[in-house]
Scaffold this active site. Structure first.
Site, PDB file in Angstrom:
ATOM      1  N   ARG A 187      -7.307  -0.105  -6.666  1.00 23.08           N
ATOM      2  CA  ARG A 187      -7.632   1.103  -5.713  1.00 23.08           C
ATOM      3  C   ARG A 187      -7.619   2.202  -6.825  1.00 23.08           C
ATOM      4  NH1 ARG A 187      -3.991   1.562  -0.450  1.00 23.08           N
ATOM      5  NH2 ARG A 187      -5.896   1.977   0.067  1.00 23.08           N
ATOM      6  N   ARG A 245       0.753  -1.321   0.375  1.00 23.22           N
ATOM      7  CA  ARG A 245      -0.238   0.016  -0.134  1.00 23.22           C
ATOM      8  C   ARG A 245       0.562   1.293   0.116  1.00 23.22           C
ATOM      9  NH1 ARG A 245       1.841   1.859   3.835  1.00 23.22           N
ATOM     10  NH2 ARG A 245       1.074   3.535   3.939  1.00 23.22           N
ATOM     11  N   ASN A 260      -4.862  13.121  -0.088  1.00 26.95           N
ATOM     12  CA  ASN A 260      -4.443  11.458   0.969  1.00 26.95           C
ATOM     13  C   ASN A 260      -5.401  11.082   1.953  1.00 26.95           C
ATOM     14  OD1 ASN A 260      -1.883  10.910   1.549  1.00 26.95           O
ATOM     15  ND2 ASN A 260      -1.938  11.853   3.921  1.00 26.95           N
ATOM     16  N   LYS A 261      -4.606  10.535   2.414  1.00 30.59           N
ATOM     17  CA  LYS A 261      -5.548   9.146   3.189  1.00 30.59           C
ATOM     18  C   LYS A 261      -6.504  10.402   4.903  1.00 30.59           C
ATOM     19  CE  LYS A 261      -5.211   5.877   4.024  1.00 30.59           C
ATOM     20  NZ  LYS A 261      -6.144   5.282   3.870  1.00 30.59           N
ATOM     21  N   ALA A 274       0.513   5.704  -1.930  1.00 27.56           N
ATOM     22  CA  ALA A 274       0.817   5.612  -3.529  1.00 27.56           C
ATOM     23  C   ALA A 274       2.187   5.346  -4.220  1.00 27.56           C
ATOM     24  CB  ALA A 274       0.582   6.701  -3.720  1.00 27.56           C
ATOM     25  N   ASP A 323      -1.445  11.339  -2.568  1.00 26.78           N
ATOM     26  CA  ASP A 323      -2.446   9.777  -2.987  1.00 26.78           C
ATOM     27  C   ASP A 323      -2.409  10.191  -4.536  1.00 26.78           C
ATOM     28  OD1 ASP A 323      -3.053   8.689  -0.242  1.00 26.78           O
ATOM     29  OD2 ASP A 323      -2.331   6.724  -2.208  1.00 26.78           O
ATOM     30  N   GLN A 330      -2.191   2.414   9.789  1.00 23.16           N
ATOM     31  CA  GLN A 330      -0.680   2.328   9.219  1.00 23.16           C
ATOM     32  C   GLN A 330       0.048   3.402   9.813  1.00 23.16           C
ATOM     33  OE1 GLN A 330      -3.648   3.227   7.117  1.00 23.16           O
ATOM     34  NE2 GLN A 330      -3.879   2.567   5.397  1.00 23.16           N
TER      35      GLN A 330
HETATM   36  O1  MRU Z   1      -4.482   3.479   2.323  1.00 26.94           O
HETATM   37  P1  MRU Z   1      -3.176   3.590   1.917  1.00 26.94           P
HETATM   38  O2  MRU Z   1      -2.667   3.042   3.077  1.00 26.94           O
HETATM   39  O3  MRU Z   1      -2.626   2.949   0.306  1.00 26.94           O
HETATM   40  O4  MRU Z   1      -3.018   5.027   1.946  1.00 26.94           O
HETATM   41  C1  MRU Z   1      -2.141   5.263   2.135  1.00 26.94           C
HETATM   42  C2  MRU Z   1      -1.492   7.418   1.659  1.00 26.94           C
HETATM   43  O5  MRU Z   1      -2.771   7.560   2.421  1.00 26.94           O
HETATM   44  C3  MRU Z   1      -0.169   7.766   1.480  1.00 26.94           C
HETATM   45  O6  MRU Z   1      -0.386   9.049   2.919  1.00 26.94           O
HETATM   46  C4  MRU Z   1       0.431   8.277   0.515  1.00 26.94           C
HETATM   47  O7  MRU Z   1      -0.440   7.201  -0.095  1.00 26.94           O
HETATM   48  C5  MRU Z   1       1.491   8.848   0.729  1.00 26.94           C
HETATM   49  S1  MRU Z   1       3.014   7.079   0.878  1.00 26.94           S
HETATM   50  C6  MRU Z   1       4.472   7.538  -0.103  1.00 26.94           C
END
Ligand code: MRU
Length: 334
Positions: free
Chosen positions: A90, A47, A248-249, A49, A238, A197
Site C-alpha cells: 500500500r 489496515r 487520511n481516509k 497506518a 496516514d 471502517q
Molecule cells: O484504508 P485504511 O483503513 O488503512 O485507512 C485507515 C485510515 O485512514 C486511518 O484513519 C489512519 O490510518 C490512522 S489509523 C490510527
C-alpha cells in the site's frame, strides 16, 4: 479495559484479526511467511497506518527467519527483496516504509552477528515496534484527553482505534484515555464510505469498550454540526507532510472544511512515525486508488449499474490551516 488483539507474534507466526469480516465475525488469520503478511496488508485483513507498520515489521522478521545465507551480503540482499515486496502493498501510510527502514537499519547495525542471532534480533525488533506502538498510543491518549471535558460529543472519521494500531488506538485512544479518567464522551462515528471502517470497525470497538456511540452516514455530519451537536473532531493520519498537511481516509478533508465553517476544533492524533519530513506538502503524498468494486458493491451486493465509471481514491489531504492541533506522543503541536 477490554483488549482487542489486532496483531500478535506467536510461535514464529503472525496472527491477525481479519478486519474484512468484522463486525459479523471475529476470526483470525495465521501468517507463517512474509508473503502472506504482504497479502493480508494488500487485501486489508490488517489496515490502519500504525498496524500496517507493525505488521510489515513482523513480515520482515518472518522473511528473515526464512532466509538461508552463508554471508551477510547474501542475507541482506534477500532481506531487501522481502522489504521490496512488503513496500509494494500500500503506498500511502508512511508507517509501512518507516518500519521497513527501521528493520533494514537494525540488520545493518548487527551485520557481525551469526545468522541465527541476527534472525533472533530482527524478531525482537519487530516485537519491540509492536510494544512501542501501544505505549506511544497511550501517550497520545494522555495528551489528547486533556482537550476533552466530561459530556463532550466527538466526531471521528474512519477507524483510528485499537484495530488500526498494535492496540489502544490514536484518535480512539484519546477517547479511551478520557474514559479511563472518568469522563463520559459520546462518539459520533462517520460510516466512512466506501470501505465502511466507521460503520464496521469503529462502532464495533467503541461498543466493546463501553463508549456511548452513534453511527452516522458521512453526509449527516454537516447537519449535526449546524445543530451544535458536535464539540470537536478527532481523526487519525496516514502521512503528515513537512508543512503539516495531513493525508487520511477519504472524506477527512470534507469533515475538516465543515468543522472550520462551524468553528469546531479539528484534531489529528498520530504517532511521530506518521510524519514524513521528506515530503514537503500533502499534494506530494501518493494517494492509493483502490478497486472500483468497493464503490459499486457493498460486500457482494451490487448497488450501481454495471460498467459505470468510478473513481476510488482511498485517502485525501487536509490542508494544515484547517487543523487546530496535531496530537502526538510528544504533546500538541500546531
Ligand atoms: O484504508 P485504511 O483503513 O488503512 O485507512 C485507515 C485510515 O485512514 C486511518 O484513519 C489512519 O490510518 C490512522 S489509523 C490510527
Amino acid at each position: 479495559m477490554y483488549t482487542i488483539k489486532t496483531i500478535e507474534w506467536k510461535n514464529d507466526k503472525v496472527i491477525l484479526l481479519d478486519q474484512r469480516l468484522l463486525p459479523q465475525e471475529e476470526a483470525y488469520i495465521t501468517c507463517d511467511d512474509y508473503l502472506s503478511v504482504a497479502k493480508a496488508i494488500e487485501h486489508m485483513a490488517v489496515r490502519g497506518a500504525p498496524a500496517i507498520g507493525v505488521a510489515a515489521a513482523m513480515g520482515v522478521a518472518l522473511g528473515a527467519l526464512g532466509i538461508s545465507a552463508k554471508t551477510f551480503g547474501d542475507f541482506y540482499k534477500k532481506l531487501e527483496a522481502v522489504c521490496e515486496r512488503l513496500a509494494k502493498t500500500r503506498p500511502t501510510a508512511v508507517n509501512l516504509f518507516w518500519a521497513l527502514e527501521r528493520m533494514k537499519r537494525v540488520t545493518l547495525e548487527n551485520k557481525s552477528l551469526e545468522l541465527l542471532k541476527l534472525q533472533e534480533r530482527l524478531k525482537e525488533e519487530a516485537i519491540r515496534i509492536f510494544h512501542e506502538d501501544i505505549e506511544i498510543n497511550r501517550m497520545i491518549g494522555k495528551h489528547g484527553s486533556a482537550l476533552l471535558k466530561d459530556g463532550m460529543r466527538v466526531l471521528t472519521h474512519c477507524n483510528a482505534g485499537a484495530l488500526a494500531t498494535a492496540g489502544f488506538g490514536t484518535a480512539l485512544g484519546v477517547i479511551y484515555a478520557a474514559q479511563e479518567e472518568g469522563k463520559r464522551i459520546h462518539v459520533y462515528a462517520d460510516e466512512t464510505r466506501p470501505w465502511l471502517q466507521g460503520a464496521r470497525l469503529t462502532t464495533w470497538e467503541l461498543q466493546k469498550h463501553g463508549v456511548e456511540t452513534t453511527l452516522i452516514c458521512d453526509n449527516m455530519a454537516a447537519s449535526l454540526m449546524a445543530k451544535k451537536e458536535i464539540d470537536c473532531v478527532i481523526v487519525g493520519a496516514d502521512r503528515i507532510a513537512a508543512n503539516g498537511d495531513v493525508v487520511n481516509k477519504i472524506g477527512t478533508y470534507s469533515v475538516a472544511v465543515l468543522a472550520k465553517h462551524h468553528n469546531i476544533p479539528f484534531y489529528v492524533a498520530a504517532p511521530t512515525s506518521t510524519m514524513d519530513p521528506n515530503i514537503k506538502t500533502g499534494a506530494d503524498i501518493p494517494i492509493e486508488e483502490r478497486d472500483a468494486r468497493e464503490v459499486t458493491h457493498i460486500r457482494d451486493q451490487q448497488i450501481a449499474p454495471t460498467h459505470i465509471h468510478v473513481i476510488n481514491p482511498a485517502f485525501d489531504c487536509t490542508p494544515h490551516e484547517l487543523i487546530t492541533a496535531i496530537i502526538t506522543e510528544k504533546g500538541l503541536s500546531k
